[in-house]
Design a protein around this motif. Structure first.
Motif, PDB file in Angstrom:
ATOM      1  N   TYR A  70      16.680  46.998  33.245  1.00 28.55           N
ATOM      2  CA  TYR A  70      17.936  47.595  33.674  1.00 28.55           C
ATOM      3  C   TYR A  70      18.373  48.596  32.605  1.00 28.55           C
ATOM      4  CZ  TYR A  70      20.329  44.540  30.316  1.00 28.55           C
ATOM      5  OH  TYR A  70      20.744  43.914  29.166  1.00 28.55           O
ATOM      6  N   PHE A  71      19.241  49.511  32.991  1.00 32.19           N
ATOM      7  CA  PHE A  71      19.875  50.390  32.019  1.00 32.19           C
ATOM      8  C   PHE A  71      21.267  50.753  32.509  1.00 32.19           C
ATOM      9  CE2 PHE A  71      17.726  53.404  34.854  1.00 32.19           C
ATOM     10  CZ  PHE A  71      18.716  54.345  35.092  1.00 32.19           C
ATOM     11  N   TRP A  72      22.127  51.171  31.585  1.00 30.09           N
ATOM     12  CA  TRP A  72      23.492  51.518  31.937  1.00 30.09           C
ATOM     13  C   TRP A  72      24.010  52.621  31.024  1.00 30.09           C
ATOM     14  CZ3 TRP A  72      27.101  51.042  28.104  1.00 30.09           C
ATOM     15  CH2 TRP A  72      26.804  50.176  27.056  1.00 30.09           C
ATOM     16  N   LYS A  74      28.064  54.422  30.038  1.00 29.26           N
ATOM     17  CA  LYS A  74      29.515  54.305  30.213  1.00 29.26           C
ATOM     18  C   LYS A  74      30.205  55.505  29.577  1.00 29.26           C
ATOM     19  CE  LYS A  74      31.710  51.047  27.899  1.00 29.26           C
ATOM     20  NZ  LYS A  74      32.233  49.700  27.555  1.00 29.26           N
ATOM     21  N   LYS A  86      31.413  53.468  34.577  1.00 26.55           N
ATOM     22  CA  LYS A  86      30.153  52.896  34.095  1.00 26.55           C
ATOM     23  C   LYS A  86      29.171  52.843  35.254  1.00 26.55           C
ATOM     24  CE  LYS A  86      28.031  48.767  32.020  1.00 26.55           C
ATOM     25  NZ  LYS A  86      28.271  47.390  31.493  1.00 26.55           N
ATOM     26  N   GLN A  88      25.277  51.322  36.244  1.00 26.50           N
ATOM     27  CA  GLN A  88      24.155  50.466  35.834  1.00 26.50           C
ATOM     28  C   GLN A  88      23.115  50.405  36.942  1.00 26.50           C
ATOM     29  OE1 GLN A  88      24.908  46.871  33.642  1.00 26.50           O
ATOM     30  NE2 GLN A  88      23.257  45.754  34.665  1.00 26.50           N
ATOM     31  N   TYR A  89      21.872  50.589  36.548  1.00 27.74           N
ATOM     32  CA  TYR A  89      20.745  50.402  37.467  1.00 27.74           C
ATOM     33  C   TYR A  89      20.006  49.132  37.061  1.00 27.74           C
ATOM     34  CZ  TYR A  89      16.087  50.750  39.458  1.00 27.74           C
ATOM     35  OH  TYR A  89      14.916  50.455  40.108  1.00 27.74           O
ATOM     36  N   THR A  90      19.747  48.277  38.043  1.00 30.81           N
ATOM     37  CA  THR A  90      18.988  47.046  37.804  1.00 30.81           C
ATOM     38  C   THR A  90      17.912  46.912  38.868  1.00 30.81           C
ATOM     39  OG1 THR A  90      20.984  45.963  36.935  1.00 30.81           O
ATOM     40  CG2 THR A  90      19.111  44.541  37.495  1.00 30.81           C
ATOM     41  N   ASP A 130      24.946  50.402  40.580  1.00 31.35           N
ATOM     42  CA  ASP A 130      26.238  49.753  40.380  1.00 31.35           C
ATOM     43  C   ASP A 130      27.207  50.725  39.678  1.00 31.35           C
ATOM     44  OD1 ASP A 130      28.362  48.091  39.843  1.00 31.35           O
ATOM     45  OD2 ASP A 130      27.127  46.426  39.144  1.00 31.35           O
ATOM     46  N   ASP A 151      28.476  47.734  44.069  1.00 35.35           N
ATOM     47  CA  ASP A 151      27.060  47.579  43.771  1.00 35.35           C
ATOM     48  C   ASP A 151      26.289  47.836  45.065  1.00 35.35           C
ATOM     49  OD1 ASP A 151      24.594  46.965  42.741  1.00 35.35           O
ATOM     50  OD2 ASP A 151      25.060  44.897  42.208  1.00 35.35           O
ATOM     51  N   GLU A 259      19.077  43.259  25.194  1.00 37.66           N
ATOM     52  CA  GLU A 259      19.417  44.667  25.382  1.00 37.66           C
ATOM     53  C   GLU A 259      19.585  45.373  24.024  1.00 37.66           C
ATOM     54  OE1 GLU A 259      23.634  46.655  26.484  1.00 37.66           O
ATOM     55  OE2 GLU A 259      22.848  45.261  28.006  1.00 37.66           O
TER      56      GLU A 259
END
Length: 264
Positions: A70-72, A74, A86, A88-90, A130, A151, A259
């Protein structure tokens, strides 16, 4: 006019940071659980959670636990009335094998298992996009965020196996679901560069719900310059439950995550 200026001053206190960007990436060790069900027919996602019950026609997808990335990123807005954001991709991808899958049920009311299958290979792929919009509070002892988000899941379920004496791919369907939520996040003040974090995403409507909880320990490296790197380790629990007519789907992911990231 005075009331408007006063309100803008309050909101400005919420967004205490100047413009800043944070980002992180990691791996989430996803232990899959849950089921799809209609009437007395049920399929469990993970055969480790399957239960024997004489009142049900019971099968499973045999999906395995797997670590996925995953990465995010913000962005803290410098303009008080504009919310922070923010993204986020999971990834939730897994494969498995099942000795028996019960037919006549649907996943999230959309993907139908047309017939009972044996000796089946299964694959479930989900891309999560998300988006969270929030305001930031900064009392002395913690950084607090509150807002709402959505999401968006793009998924695919593929099942190949033997049904009615014929081996073929019986299911290969794309599907989408939208998971809105209320959002809260808190990070404690640092003690020797260590802080504690808690994150809540919550939504419930009639019989449907979406819960996403996590807690973590964060270590921020003390280096000179505008970049503050950190490492974070914790535990996450995600629970999605949907009802579509008589079809019920419960899909859960839980496990540890690790992380690395930085604030710029």
């Amino acid at each position: 006019m005075k009331k408007l200026i006063y309100l803008m001053g309050i909101v400005g206190a919420l967004n205490a940071d100047l413009l800043s960007v944070s980002a992180g990436a990691g791996f989430f060790n996803q232990k899959i659980d849950g089921y799809v069900k209609i009437g007395n027919t049920i399929n469990y996602f993970n055969n480790a959670s399957a239960q024997t019950d004489g009142n049900y026609q019971t099968g499973d997808f045999g999906l395995k636990n797997k670590s996925n990335p995953y990465f995010w990123a913000k962005l803290i807005s410098p303009i008080p009335l504009i919310p922070n954001v923010k993204f986020q991709y999971t990834k939730y991808d897994t494969t498995g094998h099942s000795n028996y899958i019960a037919g006549g049920v649907k996943v999230f009311g959309d993907v139908e298992i047309p017939t009972a299958l044996t000796d089946a290979d299964t694959e479930l792929n989900i891309n999560s996009y998300d988006f969270t919009f929030f305001y930031e509070f900064k009392p002395m002892v913690a950084d607090i965020e509150a807002g709402m988000g959505v999401d968006y899941w793009q998924g695919n379920l593929t099942i190949s196996g033997v049904g009615g004496g014929v081996r073929k791919t019986w299911v290969n369907n794309d599907w989408q679901i939208i998971l809105p939520y209320l959002y809260a996040h808190a990070e404690s003040m640092q003690i020797h560069n260590v802080s504690l974090l808690a994150n809540v995403k919550w939504a419930k409507f009639e019989d449907n719900h979406h819960y996403d909880y996590s807690a973590a320990v964060k270590y921020t490296f003390d280096i000179v310059g505008p970049i503050n790197p950190f490492v974070k380790a914790g535990y996450r629990y995600k629970d999605v439950y949907g009802v579509d007519g008589d079809d019920k789907t419960s899909l859960k992911y839980k496990g540890l995550f690790l992380e690395i990231g930085a604030k710029f």
